[in-house]
Design a protein around this motif. Structure first.
Motif, PDB file in Angstrom:
ATOM      1  N   VAL A  64       8.833  -5.993  -2.015  1.00 30.15           N
ATOM      2  CA  VAL A  64      10.259  -6.320  -1.982  1.00 30.15           C
ATOM      3  C   VAL A  64      11.006  -5.575  -0.884  1.00 30.15           C
ATOM      4  O   VAL A  64      12.152  -5.913  -0.576  1.00 30.15           O
ATOM      5  CB  VAL A  64      10.929  -6.024  -3.338  1.00 30.15           C
ATOM      6  N   CYS A  65      10.381  -4.568  -0.275  1.00 32.53           N
ATOM      7  CA  CYS A  65      11.069  -3.785   0.752  1.00 32.53           C
ATOM      8  C   CYS A  65      11.231  -4.619   2.026  1.00 32.53           C
ATOM      9  O   CYS A  65      10.239  -5.118   2.572  1.00 32.53           O
ATOM     10  CB  CYS A  65      10.292  -2.511   1.057  1.00 32.53           C
ATOM     11  N   PRO A  66      12.451  -4.760   2.544  1.00 33.50           N
ATOM     12  CA  PRO A  66      12.656  -5.570   3.751  1.00 33.50           C
ATOM     13  C   PRO A  66      12.227  -4.883   5.037  1.00 33.50           C
ATOM     14  O   PRO A  66      12.151  -5.524   6.085  1.00 33.50           O
ATOM     15  CB  PRO A  66      14.170  -5.835   3.744  1.00 33.50           C
ATOM     16  N   THR A  67      11.929  -3.575   4.999  1.00 34.85           N
ATOM     17  CA  THR A  67      11.555  -2.851   6.219  1.00 34.85           C
ATOM     18  C   THR A  67      10.218  -2.132   6.107  1.00 34.85           C
ATOM     19  O   THR A  67       9.899  -1.287   6.946  1.00 34.85           O
ATOM     20  CB  THR A  67      12.652  -1.831   6.585  1.00 34.85           C
ATOM     21  N   ASP A  68       9.429  -2.414   5.073  1.00 37.64           N
ATOM     22  CA  ASP A  68       8.113  -1.782   4.883  1.00 37.64           C
ATOM     23  C   ASP A  68       8.216  -0.258   4.902  1.00 37.64           C
ATOM     24  O   ASP A  68       7.444   0.439   5.581  1.00 37.64           O
ATOM     25  CB  ASP A  68       7.117  -2.247   5.958  1.00 37.64           C
ATOM     26  N   ALA A  69       9.164   0.284   4.141  1.00 30.87           N
ATOM     27  CA  ALA A  69       9.450   1.717   4.189  1.00 30.87           C
ATOM     28  C   ALA A  69       8.594   2.552   3.242  1.00 30.87           C
ATOM     29  O   ALA A  69       8.537   3.769   3.386  1.00 30.87           O
ATOM     30  CB  ALA A  69      10.934   1.959   3.878  1.00 30.87           C
ATOM     31  N   LEU A  70       7.942   1.921   2.249  1.00 34.49           N
ATOM     32  CA  LEU A  70       7.141   2.685   1.298  1.00 34.49           C
ATOM     33  C   LEU A  70       5.856   3.167   1.958  1.00 34.49           C
ATOM     34  O   LEU A  70       5.198   2.404   2.672  1.00 34.49           O
ATOM     35  CB  LEU A  70       6.809   1.843   0.072  1.00 34.49           C
ATOM     36  N   GLN A  71       5.497   4.426   1.699  1.00 27.96           N
ATOM     37  CA  GLN A  71       4.335   5.024   2.355  1.00 27.96           C
ATOM     38  C   GLN A  71       3.304   5.492   1.340  1.00 27.96           C
ATOM     39  O   GLN A  71       3.625   5.854   0.214  1.00 27.96           O
ATOM     40  CB  GLN A  71       4.779   6.215   3.219  1.00 27.96           C
ATOM     41  N   ASN A  72       2.040   5.486   1.786  1.00 24.80           N
ATOM     42  CA  ASN A  72       0.908   6.021   1.011  1.00 24.80           C
ATOM     43  C   ASN A  72       0.717   5.308  -0.328  1.00 24.80           C
ATOM     44  O   ASN A  72       0.321   5.913  -1.323  1.00 24.80           O
ATOM     45  CB  ASN A  72       1.070   7.526   0.798  1.00 24.80           C
ATOM     46  N   ILE A  73       1.021   4.025  -0.357  1.00 26.64           N
ATOM     47  CA  ILE A  73       0.749   3.178  -1.514  1.00 26.64           C
ATOM     48  C   ILE A  73       0.039   1.930  -0.998  1.00 26.64           C
ATOM     49  O   ILE A  73       0.449   1.350   0.016  1.00 26.64           O
ATOM     50  CB  ILE A  73       2.037   2.768  -2.250  1.00 26.64           C
ATOM     51  N   ARG A  74      -1.001   1.529  -1.681  1.00 22.94           N
ATOM     52  CA  ARG A  74      -1.731   0.335  -1.295  1.00 22.94           C
ATOM     53  C   ARG A  74      -1.612  -0.721  -2.384  1.00 22.94           C
ATOM     54  O   ARG A  74      -1.550  -0.378  -3.577  1.00 22.94           O
ATOM     55  CB  ARG A  74      -3.215   0.656  -1.064  1.00 22.94           C
ATOM     56  N   PRO A  75      -1.600  -1.975  -1.998  1.00 18.95           N
ATOM     57  CA  PRO A  75      -1.583  -3.027  -3.031  1.00 18.95           C
ATOM     58  C   PRO A  75      -2.903  -3.064  -3.783  1.00 18.95           C
ATOM     59  O   PRO A  75      -3.936  -2.594  -3.290  1.00 18.95           O
ATOM     60  CB  PRO A  75      -1.359  -4.314  -2.217  1.00 18.95           C
ATOM     61  N   GLU A  76      -2.884  -3.608  -4.968  1.00 21.91           N
ATOM     62  CA  GLU A  76      -4.082  -3.703  -5.802  1.00 21.91           C
ATOM     63  C   GLU A  76      -5.162  -4.553  -5.121  1.00 21.91           C
ATOM     64  O   GLU A  76      -4.878  -5.588  -4.525  1.00 21.91           O
ATOM     65  CB  GLU A  76      -3.734  -4.334  -7.153  1.00 21.91           C
ATOM     66  N   THR A  77      -6.387  -4.064  -5.216  1.00 22.40           N
ATOM     67  CA  THR A  77      -7.536  -4.879  -4.798  1.00 22.40           C
ATOM     68  C   THR A  77      -7.900  -5.805  -5.949  1.00 22.40           C
ATOM     69  O   THR A  77      -8.126  -5.342  -7.068  1.00 22.40           O
ATOM     70  CB  THR A  77      -8.731  -3.991  -4.435  1.00 22.40           C
ATOM     71  N   ARG A  78      -7.932  -7.088  -5.683  1.00 22.61           N
ATOM     72  CA  ARG A  78      -8.230  -8.060  -6.737  1.00 22.61           C
ATOM     73  C   ARG A  78      -9.467  -8.868  -6.362  1.00 22.61           C
ATOM     74  O   ARG A  78      -9.894  -8.883  -5.204  1.00 22.61           O
ATOM     75  CB  ARG A  78      -7.014  -8.959  -6.981  1.00 22.61           C
ATOM     76  N   HIS A  79     -10.020  -9.541  -7.355  1.00 17.72           N
ATOM     77  CA  HIS A  79     -11.284 -10.254  -7.179  1.00 17.72           C
ATOM     78  C   HIS A  79     -11.047 -11.761  -7.318  1.00 17.72           C
ATOM     79  O   HIS A  79     -10.234 -12.203  -8.139  1.00 17.72           O
ATOM     80  CB  HIS A  79     -12.303  -9.770  -8.210  1.00 17.72           C
ATOM     81  N   TYR A  80     -11.758 -12.506  -6.504  1.00 18.14           N
ATOM     82  CA  TYR A  80     -11.592 -13.964  -6.545  1.00 18.14           C
ATOM     83  C   TYR A  80     -12.869 -14.660  -6.123  1.00 18.14           C
ATOM     84  O   TYR A  80     -13.725 -14.078  -5.434  1.00 18.14           O
ATOM     85  CB  TYR A  80     -10.427 -14.396  -5.646  1.00 18.14           C
ATOM     86  N   THR A  81     -12.996 -15.877  -6.549  1.00 12.57           N
ATOM     87  CA  THR A  81     -14.086 -16.743  -6.131  1.00 12.57           C
ATOM     88  C   THR A  81     -13.499 -18.105  -5.798  1.00 12.57           C
ATOM     89  O   THR A  81     -12.753 -18.678  -6.600  1.00 12.57           O
ATOM     90  CB  THR A  81     -15.165 -16.869  -7.222  1.00 12.57           C
TER      91      THR A  81
END
Length: 291
Positions: A64-81
């Motif tokens: 939701v951040c319009p300027t990509d200001a959040l640091q040292n957080i990664r999105p969840e790794t998810r699994h798909y087929t």
């Protein structure tokens, strides 16, 4: 016992310098605060503060951040087929903005899971489908789990794996979503041309270059706008604001006229061809600036 630690501890999550509050002290953006499920991010008089001890690292704030200001957080790794998300699933359901990026970036169209076991995910997919219908895009399905040919409990011993299951993350931030949905706009400009003085402050502060003042017009490109609302914050006459509204991508053009003020004889710009006094002279009701 090891005498020296060979690896550094990971840096704690936080809010970086690109935060809108660091760019404009009067900015009231609280997008990350609003989506945090545990209130780990709190609004302060300056930059929002992130409590690393409370943070779940769920990554909702990233989308939701319009300027990509959040640091040292990664999105969840998810699994798909193929085009389906599969187990294992996170306990906390993803936000709609993350699922929308899975829709665009990886072509996901379904989730394979037991609905009773993951009610939060069911609600997230339902909310996503509402957004997808607004975008005239295909909606997702929830599919029952399929029987696996390999016993997952014995996989460690037989060294087998499901080769068709992949793992990945998606791009984060409103900027990435705007690039992925370039044909669709999420934000629209509302401009009061009678109030606007064509000072150009909004175009100078727009980090996405969605606003420009050139070629005899003020131009707004909805495909680039991330809804940061910085243009409204700096406008000295409150003539502009950004409204969240889904629609087709468009470019709005507001032609302006260059005039010479009949009072102070200085050049000025206006949207009204009949205006003959600049904005400053219009405020002097008794002709104080007239020679």
């Amino acid at each position: 016992m090891a005498l020296f630690r060979l690896t550094h501890p990971p840096a704690p999550p936080g809010v970086g310098e690109s935060c809108l509050h660091n760019q404009l002290s009067r900015h009231d953006c609280e997008a990350c605060v609003a989506v945090c499920p545990v209130q780990a991010i709190t609004a302060t008089a300056t930059t929002p503060t992130l409590n690393a001890l409370d943070c779940l690292r769920c990554g909702r704030c990233l989308f939701v951040c319009p300027t990509d200001a959040l640091q040292n957080i990664r999105p969840e790794t998810r699994h798909y087929t193929a085009s389906t998300l599969v187990a294992p699933f996170s306990t906390l359901e993803p936000c709609v903005d993350e699922l929308l990026m899975w829709h665009q970036q990886h072509g996901i169209r379904a989730v394979e899971m037991e609905m009773e076991a993951f009610p939060g995910w069911v609600r997230a997919v339902a909310a996503l489908n509402i957004r997808l219908r607004e975008l005239n895009a295909p909606v997702w399905q929830i599919l029952p789990p399929q029987q696996k040919a390999i016993n997952a409990g014995r996989r460690h011993f037989i060294k087998a794996s499901e080769t068709d299951v992949q793992s990945a993350t998606v791009n984060i931030g409103r900027r990435a979503r705007r690039q992925a949905l370039s044909a669709i706009s999420e934000y629209q400009l509302l401009l009061d041309r009678a109030q606007c003085t064509v000072c150009g402050a909004c175009t100078r502060v727009c980090g996405e270059k969605a606003l420009s003042l050139s070629e005899g017009a003020l131009t707004f490109s909805s495909s680039s706008c991330t809804g940061c609302n910085s243009c409204a914050v700096v406008c000295p006459v409150d003539a502009i604001r950004i409204e969240e509204r889904v629609g087709e991508n468009m470019t709005l053009r507001f032609p302006w006229h260059q005039k010479t003020c009949r009072c102070c004889q200085r050049a000025f710009y206006t949207f009204n061809a009949e205006t003959d006094r600049c904005a400053i002279c219009q405020r002097h009701q008794y002709g104080m600036r007239e020679a």
